[in-house]
Each structure stands twice: as structure tokens, then as C-alpha cells.
Motif scaffolding. Structure first.
Motif, PDB file in Angstrom:
ATOM      1  N   MET A 198       0.843  -1.201   0.000  1.00  0.00           N
ATOM      2  CA  MET A 198       0.000   0.000   0.000  1.00  0.00           C
ATOM      3  C   MET A 198       0.873   1.245   0.000  1.00  0.00           C
ATOM      4  O   MET A 198       1.830   1.333   0.746  1.00  0.00           O
ATOM      5  CB  MET A 198      -0.882   0.016   1.246  1.00  0.00           C
ATOM      6  N   SER A 199       0.541   2.177  -0.867  1.00  0.00           N
ATOM      7  CA  SER A 199       1.318   3.403  -0.843  1.00  0.00           C
ATOM      8  C   SER A 199       0.401   4.607  -0.743  1.00  0.00           C
ATOM      9  O   SER A 199      -0.802   4.508  -0.986  1.00  0.00           O
ATOM     10  CB  SER A 199       2.202   3.500  -2.091  1.00  0.00           C
ATOM     11  N   LEU A 200       1.008   5.712  -0.349  1.00  0.00           N
ATOM     12  CA  LEU A 200       0.251   6.952  -0.249  1.00  0.00           C
ATOM     13  C   LEU A 200       0.569   7.782  -1.495  1.00  0.00           C
ATOM     14  O   LEU A 200       1.734   8.092  -1.754  1.00  0.00           O
ATOM     15  CB  LEU A 200       0.668   7.702   1.019  1.00  0.00           C
ATOM     16  N   ILE A 201      -0.463   8.075  -2.266  1.00  0.00           N
ATOM     17  CA  ILE A 201      -0.266   8.803  -3.513  1.00  0.00           C
ATOM     18  C   ILE A 201      -1.044  10.112  -3.473  1.00  0.00           C
ATOM     19  O   ILE A 201      -2.208  10.134  -3.060  1.00  0.00           O
ATOM     20  CB  ILE A 201      -0.748   7.962  -4.725  1.00  0.00           C
ATOM     21  N   VAL A 202      -0.383  11.186  -3.893  1.00  0.00           N
ATOM     22  CA  VAL A 202      -1.098  12.448  -4.097  1.00  0.00           C
ATOM     23  C   VAL A 202      -1.298  12.602  -5.599  1.00  0.00           C
ATOM     24  O   VAL A 202      -0.349  12.487  -6.371  1.00  0.00           O
ATOM     25  CB  VAL A 202      -0.307  13.655  -3.540  1.00  0.00           C
ATOM     26  N   GLN A 203      -2.542  12.785  -6.010  1.00  0.00           N
ATOM     27  CA  GLN A 203      -2.827  13.011  -7.430  1.00  0.00           C
ATOM     28  C   GLN A 203      -3.378  14.417  -7.595  1.00  0.00           C
ATOM     29  O   GLN A 203      -4.249  14.835  -6.840  1.00  0.00           O
ATOM     30  CB  GLN A 203      -3.873  12.008  -7.936  1.00  0.00           C
ATOM     31  N   LYS A 204      -2.867  15.130  -8.584  1.00  0.00           N
ATOM     32  CA  LYS A 204      -3.406  16.466  -8.861  1.00  0.00           C
ATOM     33  C   LYS A 204      -4.002  16.477 -10.265  1.00  0.00           C
ATOM     34  O   LYS A 204      -3.375  16.014 -11.214  1.00  0.00           O
ATOM     35  CB  LYS A 204      -2.290  17.513  -8.728  1.00  0.00           C
ATOM     36  N   TYR A 205      -5.209  16.974 -10.383  1.00  0.00           N
ATOM     37  CA  TYR A 205      -5.876  17.067 -11.680  1.00  0.00           C
ATOM     38  C   TYR A 205      -6.096  18.532 -12.044  1.00  0.00           C
ATOM     39  O   TYR A 205      -6.677  19.298 -11.271  1.00  0.00           O
ATOM     40  CB  TYR A 205      -7.226  16.336 -11.635  1.00  0.00           C
ATOM     41  N   GLY A 206      -5.640  18.903 -13.242  1.00  0.00           N
ATOM     42  CA  GLY A 206      -5.737  20.291 -13.699  1.00  0.00           C
ATOM     43  C   GLY A 206      -7.106  20.638 -14.261  1.00  0.00           C
ATOM     44  O   GLY A 206      -7.993  19.776 -14.360  1.00  0.00           O
ATOM     45  N   GLY A 207      -7.264  21.896 -14.642  1.00  0.00           N
ATOM     46  CA  GLY A 207      -8.552  22.446 -15.048  1.00  0.00           C
ATOM     47  C   GLY A 207      -9.243  21.706 -16.184  1.00  0.00           C
ATOM     48  O   GLY A 207     -10.445  21.430 -16.110  1.00  0.00           O
ATOM     49  N   THR A 208      -8.499  21.370 -17.232  1.00  0.00           N
ATOM     50  CA  THR A 208      -9.126  20.680 -18.366  1.00  0.00           C
ATOM     51  C   THR A 208      -9.600  19.300 -17.932  1.00  0.00           C
ATOM     52  O   THR A 208     -10.645  18.820 -18.392  1.00  0.00           O
ATOM     53  CB  THR A 208      -8.120  20.522 -19.532  1.00  0.00           C
ATOM     54  N   SER A 209      -8.846  18.685 -17.041  1.00  0.00           N
ATOM     55  CA  SER A 209      -9.175  17.330 -16.594  1.00  0.00           C
ATOM     56  C   SER A 209     -10.456  17.283 -15.752  1.00  0.00           C
ATOM     57  O   SER A 209     -11.050  16.220 -15.587  1.00  0.00           O
ATOM     58  CB  SER A 209      -8.010  16.749 -15.772  1.00  0.00           C
ATOM     59  N   VAL A 210     -10.857  18.430 -15.203  1.00  0.00           N
ATOM     60  CA  VAL A 210     -12.107  18.489 -14.430  1.00  0.00           C
ATOM     61  C   VAL A 210     -13.067  19.507 -15.063  1.00  0.00           C
ATOM     62  O   VAL A 210     -13.918  20.086 -14.397  1.00  0.00           O
ATOM     63  CB  VAL A 210     -11.845  18.864 -12.939  1.00  0.00           C
ATOM     64  N   GLY A 211     -12.911  19.694 -16.403  1.00  0.00           N
ATOM     65  CA  GLY A 211     -13.633  20.770 -17.103  1.00  0.00           C
ATOM     66  C   GLY A 211     -15.129  20.579 -17.238  1.00  0.00           C
ATOM     67  O   GLY A 211     -15.859  21.548 -17.452  1.00  0.00           O
ATOM     68  N   THR A 212     -15.624  19.353 -17.128  1.00  0.00           N
ATOM     69  CA  THR A 212     -17.071  19.092 -17.230  1.00  0.00           C
ATOM     70  C   THR A 212     -17.436  18.021 -16.191  1.00  0.00           C
ATOM     71  O   THR A 212     -16.555  17.346 -15.655  1.00  0.00           O
ATOM     72  CB  THR A 212     -17.448  18.512 -18.624  1.00  0.00           C
ATOM     73  N   ALA A 213     -18.745  17.852 -15.990  1.00  0.00           N
ATOM     74  CA  ALA A 213     -19.193  16.825 -15.036  1.00  0.00           C
ATOM     75  C   ALA A 213     -18.709  15.449 -15.499  1.00  0.00           C
ATOM     76  O   ALA A 213     -18.276  14.615 -14.691  1.00  0.00           O
ATOM     77  CB  ALA A 213     -20.721  16.857 -14.925  1.00  0.00           C
ATOM     78  N   GLU A 214     -18.761  15.232 -16.815  1.00  0.00           N
ATOM     79  CA  GLU A 214     -18.322  13.948 -17.361  1.00  0.00           C
ATOM     80  C   GLU A 214     -16.844  13.698 -17.054  1.00  0.00           C
ATOM     81  O   GLU A 214     -16.438  12.595 -16.680  1.00  0.00           O
ATOM     82  CB  GLU A 214     -18.579  13.976 -18.886  1.00  0.00           C
ATOM     83  N   ARG A 215     -16.048  14.739 -17.220  1.00  0.00           N
ATOM     84  CA  ARG A 215     -14.612  14.576 -16.943  1.00  0.00           C
ATOM     85  C   ARG A 215     -14.351  14.369 -15.450  1.00  0.00           C
ATOM     86  O   ARG A 215     -13.437  13.627 -15.072  1.00  0.00           O
ATOM     87  CB  ARG A 215     -13.834  15.779 -17.469  1.00  0.00           C
ATOM     88  N   ILE A 216     -15.136  15.018 -14.636  1.00  0.00           N
ATOM     89  CA  ILE A 216     -14.985  14.806 -13.190  1.00  0.00           C
ATOM     90  C   ILE A 216     -15.311  13.341 -12.863  1.00  0.00           C
ATOM     91  O   ILE A 216     -14.640  12.694 -12.060  1.00  0.00           O
ATOM     92  CB  ILE A 216     -15.874  15.793 -12.396  1.00  0.00           C
ATOM     93  N   ARG A 217     -16.320  12.809 -13.565  1.00  0.00           N
ATOM     94  CA  ARG A 217     -16.659  11.402 -13.350  1.00  0.00           C
ATOM     95  C   ARG A 217     -15.485  10.503 -13.765  1.00  0.00           C
ATOM     96  O   ARG A 217     -15.169   9.528 -13.084  1.00  0.00           O
ATOM     97  CB  ARG A 217     -17.919  11.044 -14.126  1.00  0.00           C
ATOM     98  N   ASN A 218     -14.833  10.863 -14.848  1.00  0.00           N
ATOM     99  CA  ASN A 218     -13.668  10.079 -15.292  1.00  0.00           C
ATOM    100  C   ASN A 218     -12.531  10.134 -14.277  1.00  0.00           C
ATOM    101  O   ASN A 218     -11.860   9.136 -14.029  1.00  0.00           O
ATOM    102  CB  ASN A 218     -13.150  10.586 -16.643  1.00  0.00           C
ATOM    103  N   VAL A 219     -12.319  11.323 -13.728  1.00  0.00           N
ATOM    104  CA  VAL A 219     -11.289  11.454 -12.690  1.00  0.00           C
ATOM    105  C   VAL A 219     -11.666  10.566 -11.504  1.00  0.00           C
ATOM    106  O   VAL A 219     -10.837   9.829 -10.971  1.00  0.00           O
ATOM    107  CB  VAL A 219     -11.141  12.937 -12.249  1.00  0.00           C
ATOM    108  N   ALA A 220     -12.944  10.607 -11.134  1.00  0.00           N
ATOM    109  CA  ALA A 220     -13.405   9.797  -9.996  1.00  0.00           C
ATOM    110  C   ALA A 220     -13.155   8.312 -10.264  1.00  0.00           C
ATOM    111  O   ALA A 220     -12.756   7.564  -9.361  1.00  0.00           O
ATOM    112  CB  ALA A 220     -14.887  10.062  -9.736  1.00  0.00           C
TER     113      ALA A 220
END
Ligand code: ADP
Ligand code: ASP
Ligand code: MG
Length: 416
Positions: A1-23
């Protein structure tokens, strides 16, 4: 098990659909047994929209209030991502920078992180929660909301990774890694498997916006394992992106030049015909520093008859402010000058590579390539691993393409 920090930029969370993909990606890492802290930016275009609103109401809005407005962009995305994760059965909780207590100084709109209280995050992680944190923002010791400068979510991500001693900090964006230059300008640009920390720092400081400079500084200070990846690739097929390395190992690509950076956000100020005497640089740049304006390149010519011309560059957003400061200083007779002139239609192009240390003739190769296109060089600055020039903004894209070709960056070190 590792601890990971993930950062998602603006385009990656640009729509509800993309937020779902990030999720979905986050949920997958969580299912695989990793502890996750996810930092998100505001939805694409949102920070610009918010800042434009402040400008509609005032030409010179109060920076404290600008931060109050700008920080709302990220507050929306943390909530939305936590909702999307919960919908997938993943327990997640969102926090603003102030709720975490990401303590910063009080330099509104470009604050620096001083300290992060990780207690709350650690508690949640221990309970198996995914922690979602708003990027780009913090809080000063008086409780005022602050923001970290454009692109600042990268810094939030890396700083959290440093504070939590995460195993890796993954910066997910709309390109699948760090390229030899911005692939939007040069389609032939090549993705780098690895890049040294020093080169990444130089590229970022010269304007490659794929990582905010302060995030790279943080990574170096705390030796954070940092990787740039695409959020648009299928998580299964995803490439390994670009890893920022801290050692020059043997099997590393031995390119002489690793990349070309550029920056349009530049402006030049020239103080013409000032006295050539001790203290003149301080008389000009002291008040600029006191006004918290960052200066980049500085050139002082050797002038005739005890007079000289003194030029420097600042961020374009601080151009008017810098001119105002200098004119006021001259009016107060803190220095004398024939003329103070400026140009905010300039750009800077830099070639970067650690191989420069052991190779000569790279500067002349750069100058020759630019001369071949009739591009005039206005200022030059060099460091151990970089040569930077200031040119007319209208030649910027041409210059980047010509240099990319001249240094054969599309080919890679093995082909050379
Ligand atoms: P995010 O919103 O994910 O933070 P940014 O727009 O801030 O994304 O940064 C990613 C962009 O950086 C890319 O789309 C690309 O146009 C630009 N870029 C500039 N230089 C480079 C480079 N050397 N390699 C990759 N991308 C670069
Ligand atoms: N939303 C902020 C910006 O647009 C921070 C970031 O995206 O990193 O600058
Ligand atoms: Mg960014």
C-alpha cells in the motif's frame, strides 16, 4: 500500500463527465489499496472568468478580495469530485485550503505555502477515506484566504505530497508528460521519459507552464517523487508519463538540450541615459523590489560620457505598476534619467539542457538559427544549463519551431 497524491488540472475536471472520469481513476487506485489525496484545480476557464469579473468592477481590485473570489473555483470542483466518488461507493471528503490549514504568507494572489497541518488528512486516510483538497489556495495566519499564483494547484499537490511524505505525486494534465517543448506549438515535440530536476526547474522558471515553478522547487527541497501524466488516457493503457529524477543515472537519455521553454507574459522596461555611478542599479531596482515586483533579466549597457541605459524585464501583469514606481522615483529625484520607456510586446525563448555544461557552441547555434529567420535578439541571459533571449512577441512561435528543428529535438538522443 502506498500513499499517492494526485493532482488534476482544469481541463481534466472541465465538465461533469470529466470529473466522473477522474473519480473512476481515483476509485481504481483506491480499490487497489492505495491511500489517496486528490488535489483539484478549478474547472477549465473558471479562474479566468472569476478574475475577469473582479476586473469588471474595478481596474485595480483589492488583492485580498480577488483571492476571496478566485478561490471559489476550486471549492466547486472538490465538492463535485467528492460527490462523484461517493456515487461510486468510495468514501471521500473534500476540504478547502483553509479547512486543511495550508498556511501561507499574506502575499495575496501569489502567496507562498509556509506550513501544512496534515493531522486531519491523516485521520481520514487512516479511516480509509479519499481526501479531496482544493488546489491553488491557502490561508494566512489571520485567517484570510490566499491564492498561490496562476498554475498554483501543482504547488498545492507537491506541497501536500512533501508534508505527507507521499510515495509519489502524480500531476495529471491534458498532455501525457513533459515534452521537448509545448506540443501545441511544435507538433513534432517528443515526450521525455525522464527529466532531471534541474532541467525541469529551469524549464518551469523559463515559462513551461506544464508545472508551476514553485511546485518543482518544493519537489526538489523535499525530494518528492514527481510524475506528469495524462488524465485523458485510459487508466489501463496509460503511459508512465514523465518522471522527474534527482540523479543523472547512466541509462538516462543523454541529450545536450532537453527542451525549449517560452514565456509570453513578459515586458521590458528601459531607463535611458541614467548616470553611470555606484548605486544606480539599487536606485532603480530597490523600489521595484519594495513594490514586490519580480525582476527577471537585467542588462546594463556601457554608455558614453558617464551615462548608461538600464533595462530589465518583469511579468507583463506588473508592467504598468513597475512603470508607475519608476516614474514616481524619478519625479522624487531618487535618480535622473533621460527617458523611461517600456515594451510589453516581448517574449522570452530559452533552450535548456544539462549537456550544455560540457558542450560549447550552443549559443552561436541558437543565434544562427534565429538570424536565419531574421529574428532580432533584444536581450540575452545565460546560466550553466540555459540560454534565454528576449524577442518581439510576434516571432515567438516561429522562434520556438526553428530552434526545435535546429537542435533536432524531435529525433531524441539515440538518433543524433
Ligand atoms: P493543467 O490545467 O492540467 O494544470 P496546464 O495548461 O497548466 O494544465 O499545463 C499543461 C499544458 O502545458 C499543456 O497543455 C501544454 O500546452 C503546456 N506545455 C508547455 N510546455 C510544455 C512541455 N514542455 N511539455 C508539455 N506540455 C507543455
Ligand atoms: N485554477 C488556478 C489557475 O487557473 C490554479 C491551477 O489551475 O493550477 O491558475
Ligand atoms: Mg497548470
Amino acid at each position: 500500500m502506498s500513499l499517492i497524491v494526485q493532482k488534476y488540472g482544469g481541463t481534466s475536471v472541465g465538465t461533469a463527465e470529466r470529473i466522473r472520469n477522474v473519480a473512476k481513476r481515483v476509485a481504481r487506485f483506491h480499490r487497489d489499496g492505495h491511500q489517496l489525496v486528490v488535489v483539484v484545480s478549478a474547472m477549465a476557464g473558471e479562474t479566468n472568468r472569476l478574475l475577469a469579473l473582479t476586473k469588471e468592477l474595478s481596474a485595480n481590485p483589492d488583492p485580498r478580495e480577488v483571492d476571496v473570489v478566485a478561490a471559489t473555483g476550486e471549492q466547486v470542483t472538490i465538492g463535485l469530485l467528492a460527490i462523484a466518488l461517493r456515487e461510486m461507493g468510495v468514501q471521500a471528503r473534500s476540504y478547502t485550503g483553509a479547512q486543511v490549514r495550508i498556511l501561507t504568507d499574506n502575499a495575496h494572489t501569489k502567496a507562498r505555502i509556509l506550513e501544512i497541518d496534515e493531522a486531519r488528512i491523516r485521520d481520514d486516510l487512516a479511516k480509509g477515506l479519499v481526501v479531496v483538497v482544493a488546489g491553488f489556495q491557502g490561508v494566512d495566519k489571520e485567517g484570510n484566504v490566499t491564492t498561490l499564483g496562476r498554475g498554483g494547484s501543482d504547488t498545492s499537490g507537491v506541497a501536500l505530497a512533501a508534508a505527507l511524505k507521499a510515495d509519489e505525486c502524480q500531476i495529471y494534465t491534458d498532455v501525457d508528460g513533459v515534452y521537448t517543448t509545448d506540443p501545441r506549438i511544435v507538433p513534432e515535440a517528443r515526450r521525455l521519459e525522464r527529466i532531471t530536476f534541474e532541467e525541469m526547474l529551469e524549464l518551469a522558471s523559463q515559462g513551461s507552464k506544464v508545472l508551476q515553478i514553485r511546485s518543482v522547487e518544493f519537489a526538489g527541497k523535499y525530494m518528492v517523487r514527481l510524475r506528469v501524466l495524462s488524465s485523458f488516457e485510459d487508466a489501463d493503457a496509460a503511459s508512465t508519463g514523465t518522471l522527474i529524477t534527482y540523479e543523472e543515472d547512466d541509462d538516462m537519455e543523454q541529450a545536450i538540450i532537453s527542451g525549449i521553454a517560452f514565456n509570453r507574459d513578459e515586458a521590458k522596461i528601459s531607463v535611458m541615459g541614467v548616470e553611470d555611478r555606484p548605486g544606480i542599479a539599487y536606485a532603480i531596482l530597490g523600489p521595484i523590489a519594495a513594490a514586490n515586483i519580480d525582476v527577471d533579466m537585467i542588462v546594463q549597457n556601457i554608455g558614453a560620457s558617464g551615462h548608461t541605459d538600464f533595462s530589465f524585464t518583469v511579468n507583463r501583469s506588473e508592467y504598468q505598476k513597475a512603470l508607475g514606481v519608476l516614474n514616481a522615483e524619478r519625479d522624487r529625484k531618487h535618480f535622473e534619467a533621460r527617458e523611461i520607456i517600456g515594451d510589453n510586446r516581448i517574449a522570452k525563448v530559452s533552450v535548456v539542457g544539462i549537456g550544455m555544461r560540457s558542450h560549447v557552441g550552443l549559443a552561436s547555434k541558437m543565434f544562427k538559427a534565429l538570424a536565419g529567420e531574421g529574428i532580432n535578439i533584444q536581450m540575452i541571459s545565460t546560466s550553466e544549463i540555459k540560454i534565454a533571449v528576449v524577442i518581439d512577441e510576434k516571432y515567438l512561435e516561429l522562434a520556438v519551431r526553428v530552434l526545435h528543428k535546429a537542435f533536432e529535438l524531435e529525433k531524441g538522443p539515440d538518433a543524433a
